[in-house]
Structures are given as C-alpha cells and as structure tokens.
Design a protein around this motif. Structure first.
Motif, PDB file in Angstrom:
ATOM      1  N   LYS A  58       0.834  -1.205   0.000  1.00 28.32           N
ATOM      2  CA  LYS A  58       0.000   0.000   0.000  1.00 28.32           C
ATOM      3  C   LYS A  58       0.870   1.257   0.000  1.00 28.32           C
ATOM      4  O   LYS A  58       0.517   2.264  -0.618  1.00 28.32           O
ATOM      5  CB  LYS A  58      -0.910   0.031   1.218  1.00 28.32           C
ATOM      6  CG  LYS A  58      -2.081  -0.919   1.163  1.00 28.32           C
ATOM      7  CD  LYS A  58      -3.005  -0.691   2.328  1.00 28.32           C
ATOM      8  CE  LYS A  58      -4.340  -1.388   2.213  1.00 28.32           C
ATOM      9  NZ  LYS A  58      -4.329  -2.713   1.652  1.00 28.32           N
ATOM     10  N   PHE A  59       1.965   1.210   0.694  1.00 23.55           N
ATOM     11  CA  PHE A  59       2.885   2.341   0.794  1.00 23.55           C
ATOM     12  C   PHE A  59       4.313   1.830   0.685  1.00 23.55           C
ATOM     13  O   PHE A  59       4.600   0.719   1.119  1.00 23.55           O
ATOM     14  CB  PHE A  59       2.752   3.072   2.148  1.00 23.55           C
ATOM     15  CG  PHE A  59       1.371   3.532   2.472  1.00 23.55           C
ATOM     16  CD1 PHE A  59       0.530   2.749   3.235  1.00 23.55           C
ATOM     17  CD2 PHE A  59       0.923   4.762   2.028  1.00 23.55           C
ATOM     18  CE1 PHE A  59      -0.759   3.172   3.546  1.00 23.55           C
ATOM     19  CE2 PHE A  59      -0.351   5.194   2.331  1.00 23.55           C
ATOM     20  CZ  PHE A  59      -1.196   4.393   3.086  1.00 23.55           C
ATOM     21  N   THR A 115      -0.929   1.984  -4.826  1.00 21.16           N
ATOM     22  CA  THR A 115       0.310   1.933  -4.049  1.00 21.16           C
ATOM     23  C   THR A 115       0.890   3.336  -4.061  1.00 21.16           C
ATOM     24  O   THR A 115       1.150   3.895  -5.127  1.00 21.16           O
ATOM     25  CB  THR A 115       1.333   0.964  -4.661  1.00 21.16           C
ATOM     26  OG1 THR A 115       0.845  -0.368  -4.589  1.00 21.16           O
ATOM     27  CG2 THR A 115       2.666   1.064  -3.928  1.00 21.16           C
ATOM     28  N   ARG A 116       1.083   3.888  -2.861  1.00 21.60           N
ATOM     29  CA  ARG A 116       1.672   5.230  -2.759  1.00 21.60           C
ATOM     30  C   ARG A 116       3.176   5.083  -2.607  1.00 21.60           C
ATOM     31  O   ARG A 116       3.651   4.545  -1.610  1.00 21.60           O
ATOM     32  CB  ARG A 116       1.090   5.995  -1.576  1.00 21.60           C
ATOM     33  CG  ARG A 116       1.580   7.435  -1.467  1.00 21.60           C
ATOM     34  CD  ARG A 116       0.873   8.163  -0.344  1.00 21.60           C
ATOM     35  NE  ARG A 116      -0.542   8.337  -0.620  1.00 21.60           N
ATOM     36  CZ  ARG A 116      -1.065   9.312  -1.342  1.00 21.60           C
ATOM     37  NH1 ARG A 116      -0.277  10.242  -1.856  1.00 21.60           N
ATOM     38  NH2 ARG A 116      -2.366   9.390  -1.525  1.00 21.60           N
TER      39      ARG A 116
END
Lengths: 112, 112
Positions: free
Chosen positions: A9-10, A107-108
């Motif tokens: 996600k990150f 996705t950051r």
C-alpha cells in the motif's frame, strides 16, 4: 471475488533502489493496466497487457518494466528509482479494452 | 498536454440539489467517455459512460450529457447525497485503443 489487489500500500525508496509493485486480479480479465497519478493530475497509462505473455507501452513507460506470465498477475518493476517516480500507482483490469473494469486501491510510492 | 480537462478542482452542493460536473476534451478522435468516482485511499470505480453516437446516458441518479460540437461533457447527479462526496474523474478514449485519458478530477462535497 477480491477484485484487483495491489501490494504494498505504501513504500519509501531511496534514489537508485529497485522494487516490484504487485497486482493480482481474480476476475479472469485478459486486459490489465498500470496507471500512475501525480498530485493534481489525471491518471496516466504506464503499461498494459492484453493477455498472458503480451505487454505494451502506454503513455509514460520510461523507467518501468512489466511482465505477464499468468492471467492473474501483472507486476510493475522499477529498476532505478528516481524522485520523478514519486506517485500513486493504480493497477486495473478489464474484460475489454479501455479499463472499464476495476481498479486496485493503489500503491503510494515516495522516492527520496 | 492535457487532452481531457476538468477546470473545476472542487464543487460544493447542498444535499438534495443537483451536482453538475464538467469536462472538456481537445482530441476530436475521442469517441467514448467515462466517469469514475474515487474515495480516499481507494482506486477509482466506474460510474457511467457514453458513446459518441449518443448525447445522453442515464443511470439512476446519474446522467451524462455529451456535446460533441463543443467537445464537452457533463455529469449530473440528482438528487445529490452525502455519500456522493468523492473525487470524480472524466476519461476519454478512442475505440480500439487501450489507453484512457483522464482529467485531473473534481472534488465534490455534498453538504448535509
């Protein structure tokens, strides 16, 4: 159905590092896409695939690579991360052209 | 070069009233148009689309209007509900192509 899932996600990368963004779909869609969204901008197509073993460049492919060995998975590879690749990355799949299907949650990625 | 433009970054509307989101495009080859809705930390979700052979498409509270001569489309939401608060993206494509061109988005806030 989980739809389109993305991991991680990150992520924070240092300049020059490499990573793979994972994307999986369970809808048996042939078409899969990677988009990036920069702050204040629309989504731009990086790469797409029309089926296992077939990939092609989108609008902004430089600095990225993809592979499609199965219908379900479409990973995006960053080889030498650069600050310009700081963005939110979305994977999408579709039963037909153009991305009418679902998008993953994104996705950051930050490159420092 | 932004081929799809959403010139209003934000819009606030009272609950129950009409929300009108606008989108302009420059490429006369575009013949298919879509609207996506995006909540924070989620991927865009498809809302409604329209082909260039039509000038209106309706789905429940959502209606998209297309004015080909003006290269303009709009999304009407009636009545607006607080759950409609999100970022709305306009996208366009050319039939047979794999790329969607996205606008920069309009953040809609529906005030209860």
């Amino acid at each position: 159905n989980a739809g389109v899932t993305q991991t991680p996600k990150f992520r924070i990368l240092k300049i020059g590092q490499s990573m793979t963004l994972q994307c999986t779909q369970d809808m048996n869609h042939n078409y899969m896409y990677w988009y990036r969204q920069d702050p204040g901008m629309g989504l731009k197509l990086i790469y797409y695939s029309v089926g296992a073993g077939i990939t092609d460049k989108g609008e902004v492919p430089n600095g990225y690579n993809v592979s499609r060995s199965t219908t379900e998975d479409f990973p995006l590879r960053l080889e030498l991360a650069a600050p310009s690749q700081t963005s939110v990355y979305f994977c999408a799949s579709s039963y037909s052209r153009g991305g009418l299907g679902g998008f993953g949650p994104g996705t950051r990625l930050t490159v420092l | 070069d932004q081929q799809v433009k959403q010139n209003s970054p934000s819009l606030s509307v009272q609950e129950g009233r009409i929300s009108i989101l606008n989108c302009d495009y420059t490429n006369s080859m575009f013949d298919y148009f879509l609207w996506y809705k995006k909540y924070p930390a989620e991927g865009p979700t498809f809302l409604i689309s329209i082909s260039s052979i039509k000038d209106k498409n309706e789905d429940g509270r959502f209606t998209v209007f297309l004015n080909k001569s003006a290269k303009h489309l709009s999304l009407h939401i009636v009545p607006s509900q607080p759950g409609d608060s999100a970022v709305y993206f306009c996208a366009a494509s050319v039939s047979g192509a794999n790329n969607l061109f996205f606008g920069t988005g309009t953040r809609l806030t529906v005030i209860p």
